[in-house]
Every structure is written in structure tokens, then in C-alpha cells.
Design a protein around this motif. Structure first.
Motif, PDB file in Angstrom:
ATOM      1  N   VAL A 159       0.847  -1.199   0.000  1.00  0.00           N
ATOM      2  CA  VAL A 159       0.000   0.000   0.000  1.00  0.00           C
ATOM      3  C   VAL A 159       0.880   1.246   0.000  1.00  0.00           C
ATOM      4  N   ILE A 160       1.877   1.261   0.881  1.00  0.00           N
ATOM      5  CA  ILE A 160       2.786   2.404   0.968  1.00  0.00           C
ATOM      6  C   ILE A 160       3.548   2.575  -0.342  1.00  0.00           C
ATOM      7  N   LYS A 161       3.991   1.472  -0.917  1.00  0.00           N
ATOM      8  CA  LYS A 161       4.739   1.527  -2.179  1.00  0.00           C
ATOM      9  C   LYS A 161       3.872   2.131  -3.286  1.00  0.00           C
ATOM     10  N   THR A 162       2.608   1.703  -3.349  1.00  0.00           N
ATOM     11  CA  THR A 162       1.699   2.240  -4.373  1.00  0.00           C
ATOM     12  C   THR A 162       1.453   3.717  -4.146  1.00  0.00           C
ATOM     13  N   ALA A 163       1.273   4.119  -2.877  1.00  0.00           N
ATOM     14  CA  ALA A 163       1.061   5.539  -2.574  1.00  0.00           C
ATOM     15  C   ALA A 163       2.254   6.372  -3.027  1.00  0.00           C
ATOM     16  N   CYS A 164       3.459   5.899  -2.744  1.00  0.00           N
ATOM     17  CA  CYS A 164       4.673   6.615  -3.163  1.00  0.00           C
ATOM     18  C   CYS A 164       4.772   6.659  -4.682  1.00  0.00           C
ATOM     19  N   SER A 165       4.396   5.554  -5.332  1.00  0.00           N
ATOM     20  CA  SER A 165       4.434   5.500  -6.786  1.00  0.00           C
ATOM     21  C   SER A 165       3.455   6.492  -7.397  1.00  0.00           C
ATOM     22  N   ILE A 166       2.261   6.592  -6.813  1.00  0.00           N
ATOM     23  CA  ILE A 166       1.260   7.555  -7.299  1.00  0.00           C
ATOM     24  C   ILE A 166       1.821   8.969  -7.226  1.00  0.00           C
ATOM     25  N   LEU A 167       2.450   9.305  -6.086  1.00  0.00           N
ATOM     26  CA  LEU A 167       2.945  10.661  -5.900  1.00  0.00           C
ATOM     27  C   LEU A 167       4.178  10.951  -6.749  1.00  0.00           C
ATOM     28  N   SER A 168       4.962   9.932  -7.031  1.00  0.00           N
ATOM     29  CA  SER A 168       6.114  10.160  -7.909  1.00  0.00           C
ATOM     30  C   SER A 168       5.664  10.390  -9.348  1.00  0.00           C
ATOM     31  N   THR A 169       4.463   9.862  -9.693  1.00  0.00           N
ATOM     32  CA  THR A 169       3.914  10.051 -11.038  1.00  0.00           C
ATOM     33  C   THR A 169       3.015  11.273 -11.111  1.00  0.00           C
ATOM     34  N   PHE A 170       2.196  11.460 -10.071  1.00  0.00           N
ATOM     35  CA  PHE A 170       1.232  12.566 -10.037  1.00  0.00           C
ATOM     36  C   PHE A 170       1.447  13.374  -8.759  1.00  0.00           C
ATOM     37  N   ASP A 171       2.380  14.306  -8.761  1.00  0.00           N
ATOM     38  CA  ASP A 171       2.685  15.022  -7.518  1.00  0.00           C
ATOM     39  C   ASP A 171       1.539  15.906  -7.046  1.00  0.00           C
ATOM     40  N   SER A 172       0.594  16.199  -7.946  1.00  0.00           N
ATOM     41  CA  SER A 172      -0.543  17.041  -7.559  1.00  0.00           C
ATOM     42  C   SER A 172      -1.563  16.288  -6.709  1.00  0.00           C
ATOM     43  N   LEU A 173      -1.348  14.988  -6.503  1.00  0.00           N
ATOM     44  CA  LEU A 173      -2.297  14.197  -5.707  1.00  0.00           C
ATOM     45  C   LEU A 173      -1.903  14.120  -4.233  1.00  0.00           C
ATOM     46  N   GLY A 174      -1.053  15.034  -3.786  1.00  0.00           N
ATOM     47  CA  GLY A 174      -0.609  15.018  -2.394  1.00  0.00           C
ATOM     48  C   GLY A 174      -1.746  15.037  -1.393  1.00  0.00           C
ATOM     49  N   ARG A 222      12.565   3.767  10.822  1.00  0.00           N
ATOM     50  CA  ARG A 222      13.157   4.979  10.225  1.00  0.00           C
ATOM     51  C   ARG A 222      13.019   4.960   8.708  1.00  0.00           C
ATOM     52  N   ASP A 223      13.212   3.793   8.115  1.00  0.00           N
ATOM     53  CA  ASP A 223      13.084   3.677   6.663  1.00  0.00           C
ATOM     54  C   ASP A 223      11.662   4.007   6.199  1.00  0.00           C
ATOM     55  N   LEU A 224      10.671   3.478   6.927  1.00  0.00           N
ATOM     56  CA  LEU A 224       9.275   3.760   6.605  1.00  0.00           C
ATOM     57  C   LEU A 224       8.998   5.261   6.673  1.00  0.00           C
ATOM     58  N   ARG A 225       9.421   5.882   7.768  1.00  0.00           N
ATOM     59  CA  ARG A 225       9.143   7.312   7.950  1.00  0.00           C
ATOM     60  C   ARG A 225       9.898   8.175   6.940  1.00  0.00           C
ATOM     61  N   ASN A 226      11.087   7.753   6.575  1.00  0.00           N
ATOM     62  CA  ASN A 226      11.841   8.501   5.560  1.00  0.00           C
ATOM     63  C   ASN A 226      11.134   8.440   4.202  1.00  0.00           C
ATOM     64  N   ARG A 227      10.640   7.247   3.858  1.00  0.00           N
ATOM     65  CA  ARG A 227       9.973   7.089   2.562  1.00  0.00           C
ATOM     66  C   ARG A 227       8.680   7.894   2.493  1.00  0.00           C
ATOM     67  N   THR A 228       7.907   7.848   3.579  1.00  0.00           N
ATOM     68  CA  THR A 228       6.619   8.544   3.540  1.00  0.00           C
ATOM     69  C   THR A 228       6.769  10.058   3.690  1.00  0.00           C
ATOM     70  N   SER A 229       7.724  10.495   4.520  1.00  0.00           N
ATOM     71  CA  SER A 229       7.914  11.944   4.694  1.00  0.00           C
ATOM     72  C   SER A 229       8.414  12.588   3.415  1.00  0.00           C
ATOM     73  N   LYS A 230       9.158  11.818   2.617  1.00  0.00           N
ATOM     74  CA  LYS A 230       9.652  12.331   1.328  1.00  0.00           C
ATOM     75  C   LYS A 230       8.494  12.780   0.445  1.00  0.00           C
ATOM     76  N   PHE A 231       7.353  12.082   0.588  1.00  0.00           N
ATOM     77  CA  PHE A 231       6.176  12.415  -0.235  1.00  0.00           C
ATOM     78  C   PHE A 231       5.097  13.149   0.567  1.00  0.00           C
ATOM     79  N   GLY A 232       5.418  13.497   1.814  1.00  0.00           N
ATOM     80  CA  GLY A 232       4.505  14.341   2.578  1.00  0.00           C
ATOM     81  C   GLY A 232       3.324  13.642   3.215  1.00  0.00           C
ATOM     82  N   PHE A 233       3.471  12.342   3.539  1.00  0.00           N
ATOM     83  CA  PHE A 233       2.342  11.690   4.263  1.00  0.00           C
ATOM     84  C   PHE A 233       2.888  10.767   5.344  1.00  0.00           C
TER      85      PHE A 233
END
Length: 470
Positions: free
Chosen positions: A416-431, A459-470
Motif C-alpha cells: 500500500v505504501i509503495k503504491t502511494a509513493c508510486s502515485i505521488l512520484s507520477t502525479f505530484d498534484s495528488l498530495g 526509520r526507513d518507513l518514515r523517511n519514505r513517507t515523509s519524502k512524499f509528505g504523508f
């Protein structure tokens, strides 16, 4: 404007139509869902006389048959049938500028579909192309020197684009809204009820990220009322108005008065009325509405889905009241209606998800998880559908493990987290959409709890999600 006389054979490729509106970019919905919804509306048209033309629907439906959306099997013959029907609808229009706009799009669409055919170079196709080019040139050139009329034609063309854009997901809503607003500004008294209704729906879908409510009526409500002022017989808009007001605590009684005024009897209306009464927890009234709808010649999957949702709600109430036999009976009815719905529409995402959930609640975990995996595969091109299926799959694993997290469920929540990050890397306006997405936030919470004794993974989880603002 370039013409044939300018020796530019490709001049027509710049004429506005579905093939140049970039409809296939940034789409966040599943092709089959779009197609099924359009076909359902066309079925409605057979039993209800629409006040507004169906040209926008027919043109978009034809385009889908030869588009590049994931899952499309090109059918140029079927596309041509839709385009020709739209052309015939356009000819019947009394407004000359509206007729010109729809006819222009229909002809341009037909030329693009012809170009996509591998056999388009034979003599018959060449003659057809030449004939269509002549028709398009005449319609497109006709008002080129009349600025006022050209602007009105452009506004009409914009509403056809808006119709398509409004059905392709959240990233298209703002542009669809802009085009409808422009048409209303330019066309004045020629504004259609269906445009106002569509604009109300677009505003409603986007409203969760707008400013806090003001003392004025919500804007979606104002547009539904405008739709009814233009066409007092638009019961679909009347239902939408009641649904919108029903979500405002101090206007529920007004909403109930409005829904009682609805008297048209076709499936879309019965479904909307059922949604209203289910939202108000008036389950018996809701079931009465659905039973009346079931008497129609061809009840839709959506109608039977509403039956299932009512019985799911009643099952929950029976459980809370410790009426376990009644709970079991309601659950059986829920499954019964879900299965009927899937017989009618096997690719209905909402019904598939609810059927998988019912397997899980019935402790048929393998069936549930197999179905979730099937849904993920079928709807992988629709990011928010994929997120929902991945989350429910992970929760099913947790439920199977007596509500305990393990490595398998953690891996599922990681998807789920991976898909969320993928969505934001493709569509940054969906923050905002991701930040507010319940599936994403709960998945993150589940993983944080599971990783609390593993500092590196946390820490890895929080780093990945904070990078995309969630």
C-alpha cells in the motif's frame, strides 16, 4: 486557419476533438468502469426522453473503442456506429452553432478513427476520407471570421471535452470544471441542465479540499438548483440535490421533501433514491424503493449492489443488538445480492470489493484473498482502486491471524505504501488525496506499530513517507 487549398493535408488534425485532448494522460480510473457507466446511461436513454442531446456521450463512447486506454481492444466499426449516431443527433439540433460544434467533433473523430485503421489506404477508405475532409472543412471554416459565433462554438465544443474529462478521475476534474464554467459564461440562455448538474457533481467531488463551509449554500447545491430551474423534470439532478443537502445536518428535512418529489421510474433514479434513504438510515423505505426498481425490465448491477449494502448495514445493527440469527440471515441476503450484481457486471469494482470483504467476514479467507489478488491485477491501472484492494487484502490477512500483524501482513501493508509513493512520484498534484486517504494512513499506522521494535525499518518507513509528505 489552414485548409485543403493551403496544400496542408494534415490541417484537420488540429480541429478540436477527443483525439487531441490528451484524454489518456493522467487517468486515475479503470477503462472498463468508464465504459460500463456510459453504456448504462445509453440504456437509460431507451426508456427516458432526455431533454438534452446525448451527443457528448455518444462521441466519447465511440472514442473509447479506438483509444489507447489500458484494456481497450480496438473496434473501429463500433466506434464508427457511435460517431454516426452522434452525427445524426447533431443534425436534429435547432441551434445552428451547437449543431456545428457537435458535427465538427463527430467528423474529426471519424477521420482520426479512419487514420488508425491499418486498411485505411484502400480506395474505399480514401474516398471516405476525402468526403469527410470536405464536410469538416465546410463546418470548421463556416464561422471562422465571426468572432462571437466562433466563441460560442468553442464553448459548445468545450462541454464535450468536459463531459469526457469529468469521467476520467480526479486529475481531470479541474479542467472539466473550467470548461463547463466557460461555456456557461459564454452561452448564457443556451446553458443546459445537464451541464449544471455535471458541474455540481464535479464541485462536490472536489469539495473535501476546499475552504471551510461558509454561511452561503454549498456551490454544488446552487448548481443542482440551477439545473432544475432550466429543466424542472430533471429528476436525476433532483436526487443529486437531495443527496447533497442530506449531508448538511440542518438541511436534512429539506432534502427529504425534495426526494419525495422524485417520480420518474428508471434504474438510475431508484439507485439514487436508495442511496439517499440508506444514508438517512431509513432502511425499510430504502428496500421499498429498491423492490420497486427490481420490477423494471433490466435492473442494473448498481441496484442489486444497493440491496447488498442495505443488508450489510442491517447485519451490523443486528450484531450490535446481539440478534445473531437475524445477523446471519441479513449476511446471507447481502451475499445473494452481491452475486446477482456480479452476474450482471462481473467487472464492477465496488461489488467485487464488497464480495471479497463478505468472504473475509464469513471466514472464507482464501476466497477473500484470492479475489483481492484478482482485483489488484484487473485494476492495477487505476491507482486508487489498487490502493483500496491492497489495503483490504492486508486487513484480511490480519483478520485471518486473529487480528495480529505478522511478516506476511506487514509485507501486504508495505505494498500500500509503495503504491502511494508510486502515485505521488507520477502525479505530484495528488498530495492531498494521498494525505487524506484512509487506506494509506491506516497502513502506515499498522506498520509503525509492527516496526516499533525495529528501529531501522521504522526509520526507513518514515523517511519514505515523509519524502512524499504523508
Amino acid at each position: 486557419m489552414a485548409t485543403n487549398e493551403d496544400s496542408n493535408d494534415d490541417w484537420w488534425e488540429s480541429v478540436p476533438c477527443h483525439f487531441i485532448w490528451d484524454l489518456e494522460k493522467e487517468v486515475t480510473v479503470h477503462f472498463q468502469t468508464v465504459k460500463t457507466n456510459l453504456d448504462s446511461k445509453l440504456e437509460t436513454r431507451k426508456v427516458v426522453d432526455w431533454a438534452d442531446s446525448a451527443c457528448d456521450l455518444l462521441l466519447f463512447r465511440g472514442y473509447l473503442e479506438v483509444s489507447n486506454f489500458v484494456g481497450v481492444q480496438h473496434n473501429s466499426w463500433k466506434a464508427e456506429q457511435f460517431f454516426q449516431e452522434a452525427d445524426r443527433e447533431a443534425v436534429k439540433m435547432t441551434d445552428e452553432l451547437e449543431r456545428n460544434a457537435y458535427g465538427t467533433i463527430a467528423t474529426a473523430n471519424r477521420l482520426w478513427a479512419l487514420k488508425k485503421e491499418t486498411t485505411a489506404q484502400d480506395e474505399v477508405k480514401a474516398n471516405e476520407r476525402a468526403s469527410l475532409l470536405k464536410v469538416l472543412e465546410n463546418s470548421w471554416k463556416k464561422y471562422q471570421n465571426n468572432r462571437e459565433k466562433r466563441e460560442k462554438i468553442d464553448a459548445h465544443i468545450g462541454t464535450v471535452a468536459a463531459f469526457a474529462l469529468s469521467r476520467l478521475g480526479v486529475l481531470k476534474y479541474k479542467e472539466a470544471e473550467r470548461r463547463y464554467r466557460y461555456a456557461m459564461k459564454v452561452l448564457g440562455q443556451s446553458v443546459k441542465s445537464s451541464w449544471c448538474q455535471s458541474l455540481g457533481m464535479l464541485i462536490g467531488r472536489q469539495s473535501k479540499h476546499t475552504a471551510p463551509p461558509s454561511p452561503r449554500p454549498p456551490e454544488d447545491v446552487r448548481f443542482y438548483k440551477k439545473a432544475l430551474k432550466i429543466d424542472p423534470y430533471n429528476d436525476s439532478a433532483r436526487c443529486d440535490l437531495a443527496l447533497a443537502l442530506g449531508r448538511i445536518p440542518d438541511r436534512v428535512q429539506e432534502a427529504k421533501r425534495i426526494i419525495q418529489q422524485v417520480d420518474q421510474k428508471y434504474c438510475e433514479i431508484f439507485v439514487k433514491k436508495a442511496r439517499f434513504f440508506r444514508g438517512q438510515k431509513e432502511y425499510e423505505t430504502c428496500l421499498d424503493v429498491l423492490r420497486e426498481g427490481e420490477k423494471l425490465t433490466s435492473p442494473t448491477a448498481k441496484l442489486y449492489h444497493q440491496f447488498a449494502l442495505v443488508y450489510r448495514d442491517l447485519s451490523k445493527i443486528a450484531h450490535q443488538e446481539e440478534k445473531f440469527q437475524m445477523k446471519h440471515e441479513y449476511s446471507e441476503k447481502e451475499v445473494h445480492y452481491l452475486d446477482i450484481s456480479l452476474e450482471i457486471d462481473p467487472m464492477n469494482f465496488g461489488v467485487l470489493m464488497d464480495r471479497a470483504f463478505s468472504y473475509s467476514m464469513g471466514r472464507q479467507f482464501q476466497n477473500a484473498e484470492d479475489l483481492y489478488l484478482h482485483i489488484m491485477e484487473e485494476f492495477k491501472s487505476s491507482p486508487f482502486d489498487l490502493l483500496a484492494a491492497q489495503y483490504r487484502y492486508a486487513e484480511s490477512i490480519v483478520y485471518r491471524n486473529a487480528r495480529c500483524m505478522d511478516e506476511t501482513s506487514a509485507n501486504a501493508f508495505e505494498e500500500v505504501i509503495k503504491t502511494a509513493c508510486s502515485i505521488l512520484s507520477t502525479f505530484d498534484s495528488l498530495g492531498d488525496e494521498i494525505a487524506d486517504n484512509w487506506f494509506v494512513s491506516i497502513s502506515k499506522e499498522r506498520l509503525e506499530q509492527y516496526y516499533r521494535t525495529n528501529g531501522q525499518k521504522l526509520r526507513d518507513l518514515r523517511n519514505r513517507t515523509s519524502k512524499f509528505g504523508f
